[in-house]
Design an enzyme around this catalytic site. Structure first.
Site, PDB file in Angstrom:
ATOM      1  N   TYR A 138      15.172 -23.205  17.623  1.00 34.33           N
ATOM      2  CA  TYR A 138      14.855 -23.690  18.965  1.00 34.33           C
ATOM      3  C   TYR A 138      14.977 -22.591  20.030  1.00 34.33           C
ATOM      4  O   TYR A 138      14.880 -22.885  21.230  1.00 34.33           O
ATOM      5  CB  TYR A 138      15.776 -24.855  19.330  1.00 34.33           C
ATOM      6  N   LYS A 141      20.012 -15.331   9.526  1.00 32.19           N
ATOM      7  CA  LYS A 141      21.455 -15.565   9.609  1.00 32.19           C
ATOM      8  C   LYS A 141      22.234 -14.422   8.960  1.00 32.19           C
ATOM      9  O   LYS A 141      23.252 -13.974   9.488  1.00 32.19           O
ATOM     10  CB  LYS A 141      21.818 -16.895   8.960  1.00 32.19           C
ATOM     11  N   ASP A 170      27.081 -24.357   9.978  1.00 36.35           N
ATOM     12  CA  ASP A 170      26.170 -25.449  10.301  1.00 36.35           C
ATOM     13  C   ASP A 170      25.995 -25.411  11.803  1.00 36.35           C
ATOM     14  O   ASP A 170      26.987 -25.330  12.552  1.00 36.35           O
ATOM     15  CB  ASP A 170      26.714 -26.810   9.859  1.00 36.35           C
ATOM     16  N   GLU A 222      24.599 -31.377  -0.498  1.00 37.04           N
ATOM     17  CA  GLU A 222      24.108 -32.310   0.506  1.00 37.04           C
ATOM     18  C   GLU A 222      25.051 -32.333   1.699  1.00 37.04           C
ATOM     19  O   GLU A 222      26.271 -32.454   1.540  1.00 37.04           O
ATOM     20  CB  GLU A 222      24.003 -33.715  -0.087  1.00 37.04           C
ATOM     21  N   ASN A 253      18.955 -17.791   4.479  1.00 36.54           N
ATOM     22  CA  ASN A 253      18.250 -17.444   5.700  1.00 36.54           C
ATOM     23  C   ASN A 253      18.507 -15.975   6.059  1.00 36.54           C
ATOM     24  O   ASN A 253      19.626 -15.590   6.412  1.00 36.54           O
ATOM     25  CB  ASN A 253      18.725 -18.367   6.841  1.00 36.54           C
ATOM     26  N   HIS A 267      25.869 -19.066  20.277  1.00 33.24           N
ATOM     27  CA  HIS A 267      26.831 -19.975  19.664  1.00 33.24           C
ATOM     28  C   HIS A 267      27.331 -19.427  18.342  1.00 33.24           C
ATOM     29  O   HIS A 267      28.521 -19.481  18.033  1.00 33.24           O
ATOM     30  CB  HIS A 267      26.199 -21.347  19.466  1.00 33.24           C
ATOM     31  N   ARG A 268      26.420 -18.857  17.544  1.00 34.94           N
ATOM     32  CA  ARG A 268      26.811 -18.289  16.256  1.00 34.94           C
ATOM     33  C   ARG A 268      27.664 -17.036  16.469  1.00 34.94           C
ATOM     34  O   ARG A 268      28.651 -16.808  15.767  1.00 34.94           O
ATOM     35  CB  ARG A 268      25.570 -17.970  15.416  1.00 34.94           C
TER      36      ARG A 268
END
Length: 203
Positions: free
Chosen positions: A163, A12, A75, A37, A9, A189-190
């Site tokens: 979002y 990011k 995450d 996964e 990304n 938050h990141r």
């Protein structure tokens, strides 16, 4: 310090670089292209799964920089009180029908539909981010960050991603998507998680 991010990304990668104040390199550019996964039930568990998987792959490939480096993976997602914490760790595939990630627009559309009859005072939500870092010696550190706000009734703003257009921050009187990159990084938050992580691994 060489920072390797387990993400494709570009948004990011840019945000990581802005917080750390140095270039952040994609793990795929060094030959680590696996997409493990995410089987964890928390953001912290999933970030650790991704960071350690990419670290193991890089060690196996052997295409590593000289000196110190950190492999980082995050995450993150949105937790809405009125939805009992959903979409949570499933934020990227909230609107998916096949288990794969949905588009940002599809996820936002589903979220607003699910909150259609929920009044403003009950639309509390939080962005949550967990970031795990693994160094050359295999030491693991994890940090978390949060951004609390309310879900708007419609998307507003053209910045950010995910979002951001519906995450309204009352103290700023705007959505995250209306903020400049500097404004967002100061409270996101990141950004909070990265600042904590930076202190852990650099100081």
């Amino acid at each position: 310090m060489y920072i390797i991010a387990a993400t494709h990304n570009k948004n990011k990668l840019r945000e990581f670089g802005e917080i750390f104040g140095c270039p952040v390199h994609s793990a795929s550019a060094l030959g680590a292209c696996s997409d493990p996964e995410e089987t964890g039930i928390t953001f912290s568990e999933n970030s650790k799964i991704k960071a350690t998987a990419i670290y193991d792959e890089l060690m196996e490939v052997g295409n590593l920089p000289e000196g110190d480096f950190w492999v980082i993976a995050d995450d993150s997602g949105l937790c809405v009180d009125a939805l009992d914490g959903a979409p949570g760790v499933y934020s990227a595939r909230y609107a998916s029908t096949d288990g794969h990630n949905a588009t940002d627009e599809e996820n936002v559309e589903k979220l607003l539909k699910d909150l259609e009859n929920v009044p403003e005072e009950e639309r509390k939500a939080a962005f949550v981010c967990a970031i795990t870092a693994v160094n050359r010696q295999g030491e693991v550190h994890t940090a978390e960050g949060f951004l609390k706000g309310y879900i708007a009734f419609e998307p507003v703003g053209n910045g950010g991603f995910g979002y951001d257009p519906v995450m309204y921050i009352k103290e700023k009187a705007k959505t995250v998507a209306e903020m400049t990159p500097d404004e967002k990084n100061a409270i996101s938050h990141r950004g909070q998680a990265l600042k904590v992580l930076k202190e852990k691994i650099w100081f």
